[in-house]
Design a protein around this motif. Structure first.
Motif, short mmCIF file in Angstrom:
data_model
loop_
_atom_site.label_atom_id
_atom_site.label_comp_id
_atom_site.label_asym_id
_atom_site.label_seq_id
_atom_site.Cartn_x
_atom_site.Cartn_y
_atom_site.Cartn_z
N LEU A 1 0.80 -1.28 0.10
CA LEU A 1 0.08 0.02 -0.03
C LEU A 1 0.96 1.15 -0.13
O LEU A 1 1.91 1.18 0.78
N VAL A 2 0.76 2.08 -0.73
CA VAL A 2 1.45 3.40 -1.03
C VAL A 2 0.39 4.80 -0.74
O VAL A 2 -0.74 4.48 -1.41
N ALA A 3 0.77 5.44 0.16
CA ALA A 3 -0.22 6.67 0.42
C ALA A 3 0.56 7.82 -0.33
O ALA A 3 1.70 8.03 -0.51
N VAL A 4 -0.42 8.45 -1.33
CA VAL A 4 0.16 9.91 -2.05
C VAL A 4 -0.76 10.91 -1.51
O VAL A 4 -1.89 10.83 -1.44
N LYS A 5 -0.11 11.98 -1.52
CA LYS A 5 -0.95 13.25 -1.17
C LYS A 5 -0.87 14.49 -2.30
O LYS A 5 0.20 14.62 -2.80
N ARG A 6 -1.78 15.10 -2.67
CA ARG A 6 -2.08 15.88 -3.55
C ARG A 6 -1.25 17.19 -3.07
O ARG A 6 -1.78 17.90 -1.89
N THR A 7 -0.20 17.98 -3.67
CA THR A 7 0.23 19.04 -3.02
C THR A 7 0.62 19.90 -4.13
O THR A 7 0.62 19.55 -5.45
N ILE A 8 0.94 21.30 -3.87
CA ILE A 8 1.50 22.12 -4.93
C ILE A 8 2.80 21.48 -5.62
O ILE A 8 3.50 20.90 -4.85
N ASP A 9 2.76 21.74 -6.76
CA ASP A 9 4.12 21.47 -7.51
C ASP A 9 5.31 22.02 -6.83
O ASP A 9 5.06 23.24 -6.58
N ALA A 10 6.11 21.17 -6.56
CA ALA A 10 7.47 21.69 -6.06
C ALA A 10 8.22 22.85 -6.46
O ALA A 10 9.10 23.65 -6.04
N VAL B 1 -2.67 2.03 -4.52
CA VAL B 1 -1.98 3.48 -4.09
C VAL B 1 -3.71 4.12 -3.60
O VAL B 1 -4.71 4.07 -4.11
N VAL B 2 -3.20 4.78 -2.36
CA VAL B 2 -4.61 5.49 -1.69
C VAL B 2 -4.19 6.89 -1.62
O VAL B 2 -3.35 7.20 -1.19
N SER B 3 -5.12 7.69 -1.82
CA SER B 3 -5.07 9.28 -1.55
C SER B 3 -6.44 9.57 -0.82
O SER B 3 -7.37 8.99 -0.71
N ILE B 4 -6.00 10.64 0.06
CA ILE B 4 -7.06 11.12 1.03
C ILE B 4 -7.34 12.49 1.03
O ILE B 4 -6.67 13.33 1.29
N GLY B 5 -8.35 12.78 0.63
CA GLY B 5 -8.98 14.28 0.47
C GLY B 5 -9.99 14.41 -0.52
O GLY B 5 -10.73 13.64 -0.44
N THR B 6 -10.04 15.42 -1.21
CA THR B 6 -11.31 15.63 -2.16
C THR B 6 -11.12 14.95 -3.42
O THR B 6 -10.07 14.16 -3.83
N LYS B 7 -12.18 15.02 -4.29
CA LYS B 7 -12.19 14.33 -5.69
C LYS B 7 -11.08 14.63 -6.43
O LYS B 7 -10.73 13.89 -7.50
N ALA B 8 -10.38 15.90 -6.27
CA ALA B 8 -9.28 16.47 -7.19
C ALA B 8 -8.12 15.25 -6.96
O ALA B 8 -7.18 15.13 -7.72
N CYS B 9 -7.92 14.66 -5.75
CA CYS B 9 -6.93 13.68 -5.78
C CYS B 9 -7.03 12.61 -6.60
O CYS B 9 -6.07 11.82 -6.83
N GLN B 10 -7.95 12.61 -7.48
CA GLN B 10 -8.09 11.18 -8.23
C GLN B 10 -7.04 11.56 -9.32
O GLN B 10 -6.46 10.48 -9.90
N GLU B 11 -6.59 12.61 -9.57
CA GLU B 11 -5.55 13.09 -10.51
C GLU B 11 -4.20 12.41 -10.40
O GLU B 11 -3.65 11.85 -11.01
N GLN B 12 -3.92 12.71 -8.87
CA GLN B 12 -2.63 12.07 -8.59
C GLN B 12 -2.73 10.59 -8.40
O GLN B 12 -1.59 9.87 -8.81
N ILE B 13 -3.74 10.06 -8.14
CA ILE B 13 -3.88 8.62 -7.96
C ILE B 13 -3.80 8.10 -9.59
O ILE B 13 -2.93 7.03 -9.61
N ARG B 14 -4.46 8.66 -10.55
CA ARG B 14 -4.14 8.32 -11.92
C ARG B 14 -2.69 8.26 -12.53
O ARG B 14 -2.23 7.61 -12.97
N THR B 15 -1.95 9.37 -11.93
CA THR B 15 -0.53 9.50 -12.08
C THR B 15 0.08 8.45 -11.46
O THR B 15 0.99 7.69 -12.54
#
Length: 249
Positions: A4-13, A60-74
């Motif tokens: 299991l990998v957790a990913v977070k949606r953040t501002i581009d570095a 891959v799991v992300s926790i947040g709003t629907k917008a986090c689907q973008e990072q999961i798809r990545t």
């Protein structure tokens, strides 16, 4: 072995963040978002373990709003097999995230959980440690090398002044440091394939987790800009400036 990998949606570095005028947080309007860089390293490590034949599935799991689907798809385009979005309010607290991940670990029978050591927005460096404590699992933070052995998993982690090697049994929790690997880029064919990979959306209520507020943000400000330094040509000049201008000696 399931990872299991957790990913977070953040501002581009590569983007410089700005604080809102009311000091209530970061202004996210029209900013490019991406996977947190440390989480991207975690995804890469999980995929490499699968490519070595050591893992049967990478979730891959992300926790947040629907917008986090973008990072999961990545992450799916990079090579992960399946995604899970746990819908919550934006930017949940580390303890709430750890509780959610704990439920998913139990539900999915996860052997190894890999997280970034911290996110570049809140910089808390707490979730991995909290998750290991909640599940009574061995943990290795700041990992710079991961090796699966007959005895379990061997992790070299960065510590002050050197490196420490730990031997752990499964199930276990690992948080990644910068020197663990170099994340790959997603190819166009894999990006197209990622659109067809399964992505489940669940709620906190479904998992039996109550989101609680443990911390309150009072205000946020940009750090004070440091004044430019000066160069001196001799030790005598340095001593003179420290004595007359800085008045520290």
């Amino acid at each position: 072995m399931k990872i299991l990998v957790a990913v977070k949606r953040t501002i581009d570095a590569n983007i410089k963040a700005k604080v809102k005028s009311d000091k209530s947080g970061i202004d996210l309007n029209n900013l490019k978002m991406a996977i947190n860089p440390f989480c991207e390293i975690a995804v890469e490590e999980a995929i490499r373990l699968k490519e070595q034949g050591l893992a049967s599935e990478v979730i891959v799991v992300s926790i947040g709003t629907k917008a986090c689907q973008e990072q999961i798809r990545t992450a799916l385009a990079l090579g992960a097999d399946r995604g899970i979005l746990v819908e919550t309010a934006d930017n949940p607290e580390p303890l709430n995230v750890a509780k959610i991940l704990s439920k998913i670990i139990t539900k999915e029978h996860i052997s190894l959980t890999i997280l970034g050591k911290q996110s570049i927005d809140s910089d808390n460096n707490q979730t991995g440690q909290m998750l290991a404590a909640l599940n009574n699992m061995p943990q290795a933070t700041f990992a710079s090398q991961v090796k699966v052995t007959e005895q379990g998993i061997e992790v070299t982690r960065e510590v002050d002044g050197g490196a420490q090697t730990l031997q752990m049994n499964f199930p276990a929790v690992i948080t990644t440091d910068l020197r663990l690997n170099e994340p790959r880029y997603a190819s166009l064919p894999n990006i197209m394939k990622a659109k067809r990979k399964p992505l489940d959306v669940v709620s906190c209520e479904t998992l039996g987790v109550e989101m609680k507020e443990h911390c309150q943000l009072i205000s946020m400000e940009m750090p004070v800009e440091r004044q430019a330094g000066i160069k001196v040509n001799s030790v005598d000049e340095l001593l003179e400036k420290l004595k007359i201008e800085a008045k520290v000696i």
